[in-house]
Write an enzyme that holds these catalytic residues in place. Sequence first.
Site, PDB file in Angstrom:
ATOM      1  N   LYS A   1      35.202 -15.319 -12.492  1.00  0.00           N
ATOM      2  CA  LYS A   1      35.836 -15.044 -13.668  1.00  0.00           C
ATOM      3  C   LYS A   1      36.698 -15.903 -13.385  1.00  0.00           C
ATOM      4  CE  LYS A   1      37.903 -12.023 -16.749  1.00  0.00           C
ATOM      5  NZ  LYS A   1      38.012 -12.891 -17.616  1.00  0.00           N
TER       6      LYS A   1
ATOM      7  N   THR B   1      40.272  -7.644 -14.087  1.00  0.00           N
ATOM      8  CA  THR B   1      39.798  -8.582 -13.316  1.00  0.00           C
ATOM      9  C   THR B   1      41.693  -9.078 -12.561  1.00  0.00           C
ATOM     10  OG1 THR B   1      40.126 -10.143 -15.522  1.00  0.00           O
ATOM     11  CG2 THR B   1      40.648 -11.697 -13.794  1.00  0.00           C
TER      12      THR B   1
HETATM   13  N1  LIG Z   1      41.659  -7.971 -23.079  1.00  0.00           N
HETATM   14  C1  LIG Z   1      40.979  -8.212 -22.722  1.00  0.00           C
HETATM   15  O1  LIG Z   1      40.535  -8.914 -23.782  1.00  0.00           O
HETATM   16  C2  LIG Z   1      40.193  -8.666 -21.489  1.00  0.00           C
HETATM   17  C3  LIG Z   1      39.394  -9.484 -21.151  1.00  0.00           C
HETATM   18  C4  LIG Z   1      38.437  -9.282 -19.954  1.00  0.00           C
HETATM   19  C5  LIG Z   1      39.001  -9.542 -18.855  1.00  0.00           C
HETATM   20  N2  LIG Z   1      40.137  -8.158 -19.317  1.00  0.00           N
HETATM   21  C6  LIG Z   1      40.554  -7.669 -17.695  1.00  0.00           C
HETATM   22  O2  LIG Z   1      40.051  -6.718 -17.821  1.00  0.00           O
HETATM   23  C7  LIG Z   1      41.257  -5.873 -17.173  1.00  0.00           C
HETATM   24  C8  LIG Z   1      41.965  -4.488 -17.890  1.00  0.00           C
HETATM   25  O3  LIG Z   1      42.492  -5.081 -19.468  1.00  0.00           O
HETATM   26  P1  LIG Z   1      43.235  -4.272 -20.646  1.00  0.00           P
HETATM   27  O4  LIG Z   1      43.082  -5.735 -22.357  1.00  0.00           O
HETATM   28  O5  LIG Z   1      42.090  -3.508 -21.216  1.00  0.00           O
HETATM   29  O6  LIG Z   1      44.129  -4.254 -20.162  1.00  0.00           O
HETATM   30  P2  LIG Z   1      45.626  -3.145 -20.784  1.00  0.00           P
HETATM   31  O7  LIG Z   1      45.074  -2.430 -22.092  1.00  0.00           O
HETATM   32  O8  LIG Z   1      46.574  -3.595 -20.789  1.00  0.00           O
HETATM   33  O9  LIG Z   1      45.166  -1.179 -20.042  1.00  0.00           O
HETATM   34  C9  LIG Z   1      45.512  -1.509 -18.422  1.00  0.00           C
HETATM   35  C10 LIG Z   1      45.323  -0.441 -18.043  1.00  0.00           C
HETATM   36  O10 LIG Z   1      45.026  -0.366 -16.770  1.00  0.00           O
HETATM   37  C11 LIG Z   1      46.163   1.000 -16.534  1.00  0.00           C
HETATM   38  N3  LIG Z   1      47.118   0.834 -15.494  1.00  0.00           N
HETATM   39  C12 LIG Z   1      47.797  -0.109 -15.527  1.00  0.00           C
HETATM   40  N4  LIG Z   1      49.102  -0.123 -14.167  1.00  0.00           N
HETATM   41  C13 LIG Z   1      48.223   1.125 -13.620  1.00  0.00           C
HETATM   42  C14 LIG Z   1      48.577   1.540 -12.505  1.00  0.00           C
HETATM   43  N5  LIG Z   1      49.830   1.015 -11.694  1.00  0.00           N
HETATM   44  N6  LIG Z   1      48.239   2.803 -12.114  1.00  0.00           N
HETATM   45  C15 LIG Z   1      47.158   3.253 -12.811  1.00  0.00           C
HETATM   46  N7  LIG Z   1      46.964   2.506 -14.003  1.00  0.00           N
HETATM   47  C16 LIG Z   1      47.361   1.205 -14.305  1.00  0.00           C
HETATM   48  C17 LIG Z   1      46.655   1.419 -17.662  1.00  0.00           C
HETATM   49  O11 LIG Z   1      47.165   2.912 -17.544  1.00  0.00           O
HETATM   50  P3  LIG Z   1      48.232   3.029 -18.719  1.00  0.00           P
HETATM   51  O12 LIG Z   1      47.597   3.478 -20.383  1.00  0.00           O
HETATM   52  O13 LIG Z   1      48.187   4.276 -18.486  1.00  0.00           O
HETATM   53  O14 LIG Z   1      48.729   2.115 -19.197  1.00  0.00           O
HETATM   54  C18 LIG Z   1      45.196   1.388 -18.626  1.00  0.00           C
HETATM   55  O15 LIG Z   1      44.782   2.069 -18.395  1.00  0.00           O
HETATM   56  C19 LIG Z   1      42.601  -6.558 -16.834  1.00  0.00           C
HETATM   57  O16 LIG Z   1      42.178  -7.005 -15.549  1.00  0.00           O
HETATM   58  C20 LIG Z   1      42.230  -7.414 -17.757  1.00  0.00           C
HETATM   59  O17 LIG Z   1      42.497  -8.811 -17.285  1.00  0.00           O
HETATM   60  C21 LIG Z   1      40.421  -8.177 -20.125  1.00  0.00           C
END
Ligand SMILES: NC(=O)c1ccc[n+]([C@@H]2O[C@H](COP(=O)([O-])OP(=O)(O)OC[C@H]3O[C@@H](n4cnc5c(N)ncnc54)[C@H](OP(=O)(O)O)[C@@H]3O)[C@@H](O)[C@H]2O)c1
Length: 297
Positions: A173, A97
């Site tokens: 989205k 997102t």
């Molecule tokens: N969770 C949900 O229910 C959901 C649903 C729909 C959409 N989304 C969207 O999907 C995306 C991922 O969500 P998530 O829940 O999977 O988040 P998450 O668990 O916090 O994972 C975030 C990912 O981004 C990486 N990251 C963060 N900052 C970075 C940087 N500066 N450089 C490189 N990698 C970086 C993290 O790596 P590290 O492991 O090194 O921190 C991790 O792999 C987001 O945009 C979120 O809004 C989430």
Amino acid sequence: MTETVGFIGLGSMGLPMARRLLDAGYALRVYNRTPGKAVELLERGAREMKTPAETVEPGGIVITMLANDAALETVTLGEHGMAAVLGADGIHLSMSTVSPHLARRLAEAHRAHGSHYLAAPVLGRPTAAAAGKLFILLSGMAAAKHRVSPLLEAMGQGTHDLGEDPAQGHIAKLAANFMILASIETYAETLTFAEKNGIGRMEMMKLLTGTILNAPLFHLYGELLAKEEYTAPGFKLALGLKDIELILETGANSRMPLPAADLVHNRLLTALAKGRGKLDMTALALGVSEDAGLRRE
Ligand SMILES: NC(=O)c1ccc[n+]([C@@H]2O[C@H](COP(=O)([O-])OP(=O)(O)OC[C@H]3O[C@@H](n4cnc5c(N)ncnc54)[C@H](OP(=O)(O)O)[C@@H]3O)[C@@H](O)[C@H]2O)c1
């Protein structure tokens, strides 16, 4: 399956999505900023790479599922970014997102190398990702969409095509997330209103979902809000704040006031200030309860 796919970002969503692709028979090259998240995938044949650039085969497909704009920009255009390697006919399937303006900028950057940016953000939490039940909001070039459709089928239960503009999938989205976030605020207020006046949160939630609000959104979030169980974050509150900021920014850019989004923004900011960024997004309801004189600070 002949295609090797790059997968960047193995967080709460990326990991189960990558697992679905392995289940479907794809060979994966994976990268995560913090190493060690891929152990389970490696045991199943995925290869862990040391940089985003190494995840990409020239002319191949690379998927990104990252926290925010800064993360996506870094892995795409930063040092060891993958854009320079993706090359002619490569496809960047961008499922995070993120902002519509970053999508347009990355699409432009890829175009300079002959590759394509597809917006493909998703609706659904990690449990839906694990079950291959995401909804995917797709936009970008038609031929590229056709090539990724088997991957989308492995990860999702449905794809909505929003045309050729690479920003439109992200705009849809953000619109959907505005609806979700504003609904969570209203839902929290509704359950707290019931509680304040002698009706249990669970009883009220079941009444609503069993009558006029029989929809997935209200079942999923109703369960969390009624139980007030926020410590196992499917979707971290800090990411909810990022989303509402993108919603307000996109609204402002199109000269649209969003008073309900302002309210949710303040609610999430307060929660973050209180150290609740790593709780589930539904923990915004704690602020509603506190304002009502219920429960702790
Ligand atoms: N969770 C949900 O229910 C959901 C649903 C729909 C959409 N989304 C969207 O999907 C995306 C991922 O969500 P998530 O829940 O999977 O988040 P998450 O668990 O916090 O994972 C975030 C990912 O981004 C990486 N990251 C963060 N900052 C970075 C940087 N500066 N450089 C490189 N990698 C970086 C993290 O790596 P590290 O492991 O090194 O921190 C991790 O792999 C987001 O945009 C979120 O809004 C989430």
